[in-house]
Design an enzyme around this catalytic site. Structure first.
Site, PDB file in Angstrom:
ATOM      1  N   VAL A 237       0.830  -1.202   0.000  1.00  0.00           N
ATOM      2  CA  VAL A 237       0.000   0.000   0.000  1.00  0.00           C
ATOM      3  C   VAL A 237       0.868   1.256   0.000  1.00  0.00           C
ATOM      4  CG1 VAL A 237      -1.612   1.368   1.394  1.00  0.00           C
ATOM      5  CG2 VAL A 237      -2.028  -1.076   1.046  1.00  0.00           C
ATOM      6  N   GLU A 238       1.934   1.229   0.773  1.00  0.00           N
ATOM      7  CA  GLU A 238       2.761   2.427   0.912  1.00  0.00           C
ATOM      8  C   GLU A 238       3.546   2.763  -0.351  1.00  0.00           C
ATOM      9  OE1 GLU A 238       2.957   4.678   3.143  1.00  0.00           O
ATOM     10  OE2 GLU A 238       1.742   3.804   4.733  1.00  0.00           O
ATOM     11  N   THR A 239       4.210   1.777  -0.939  1.00  0.00           N
ATOM     12  CA  THR A 239       5.145   2.105  -2.029  1.00  0.00           C
ATOM     13  C   THR A 239       5.088   1.139  -3.206  1.00  0.00           C
ATOM     14  OG1 THR A 239       6.956   0.814  -1.028  1.00  0.00           O
ATOM     15  CG2 THR A 239       6.784   3.151  -0.419  1.00  0.00           C
TER      16      THR A 239
END
Length: 308
Positions: free
Chosen positions: A111-113
């Site tokens: 989700v983050e990167t």
């Protein structure tokens, strides 16, 4: 008053009195090099795009039916499975040591990167200066700027060379500077905490973040609930901190299947023409410590289930 405000924002950052006061504090309280700070502030460029982005993150602009498709895609699921296979041994070790499921660790990084594909394009120092000496949440970001400078000194990093998110988050797990300093782990034992290039540092750091925020090993995260009560009687504000007993939710008309004695939260997700109701358990709340959004936590949870 207008003249004073105009003068306060005129010229370079280095010429501002509040910046000079910040530099003096870093020198006196943290023995930071004044010459290095002067050079950094003289070369900083205001990040207008960052100042605009911080006011309207996706979690505030979108409803769930718009937000979910950003993160729950076949491509992201496929790459999550690939990331898990590549780092299976490290993930298994992290799960055993920190008690955090491998799928949650992988989903956070996804989700983050997007598993390292999008770690950020904004110069971290310039972004934190823009936000720390701007009109929105300046106290918080000025504190992050302090942590960033101390982090760079501790880890031997060049403050002018790092790139991250518009809010100054860095690496595959997107740690802000204070979190980087407090929760990151030197998983590979090389004397550095490298959240860009070391899989062990990255995975162990995400796991440690959750452990330090109270993740309960072996306990559930969330479950969808059927509702047969009066919707007008519900608090649909998605308060993150658990505040309901399961008995209270049952009395409101929710069909719940859990033996948890902990307090829980009511999560309401907006679809196009209806609403979904979910029960947020303690570990759901822990996910929101990474990003204070019920939609973010749900995206992490649902991605974790898809990549298992």
């Amino acid at each position: 008053l207008v003249l004073l405000l105009t003068n306060a924002w005129a010229g370079s950052y280095f010429e501002r009195q509040d910046v000079k006061a910040f530099i003096q504090t870093m020198v006196e309280e943290y023995d930071y090099s004044g010459a290095e700070l002067e050079a950094l502030f003289k070369s900083v460029k205001e990040q207008k795009q960052v100042a605009k982005a911080i006011k309207a993150p996706a979690e505030r602009k979108k409803q769930w039916h718009e937000y979910r498709p950003i993160f729950i895609t076949q491509s992201r699921i496929k790459n999550g499975v690939k990331f898990w296979h590549q780092h299976a041994a490290i993930l298994a070790e992290a799960e055993q040591q920190f008690g955090v499921p491998a799928e949650i660790i992988v989903a956070i990084i996804g989700v983050e990167t997007y598993f390292g594909k999008h770690t950020g394009k904004h110069p971290v120092f310039d972004s934190l200066v823009t936000l720390g000496f701007g009109p929105t949440r300046s106290k918080f970001f000025r504190s992050e700027l302090k942590h960033y400078l101390l982090l760079c000194r501790e880890e031997g990093l060049d403050p002018s060379a790092l790139y991250g998110s518009y809010a100054g988050a860095m690496g595959l797990g997107q740690f802000i500077s204070s979190s980087y300093r407090h929760y990151s782990v030197d998983g590979d034992g090389d004397g550095r905490r490298d959240l860009w290039n070391s899989p062990r540092d990255i995975i162990f750091s995400v796991a440690n973040y959750f452990k330090q925020h109270g993740w309960k090993h072996g306990q559930a995260v969330t479950q969808r609930m059927e509702f047969s009560g009066d919707a007008t009687q519900l608090d649909t504000n998605n308060k993150l901190k658990p505040s309901y007993t399961t008995k209270t939710l049952q009395q409101l008309g929710f069909d719940i299947h859990t033996d948890s004695k902990d307090l829980v939260s009511l999560i309401v997700l907006d679809q196009k023409n209806t609403q979904e109701y979910w029960l947020g358990e303690h570990n759901f709340y822990v996910i929101t410590r990474y990003n204070h959004s019920h939609m973010y936590a749900m995206a992490v949870y649902q991605l974790s289930k898809e990549i298992m």
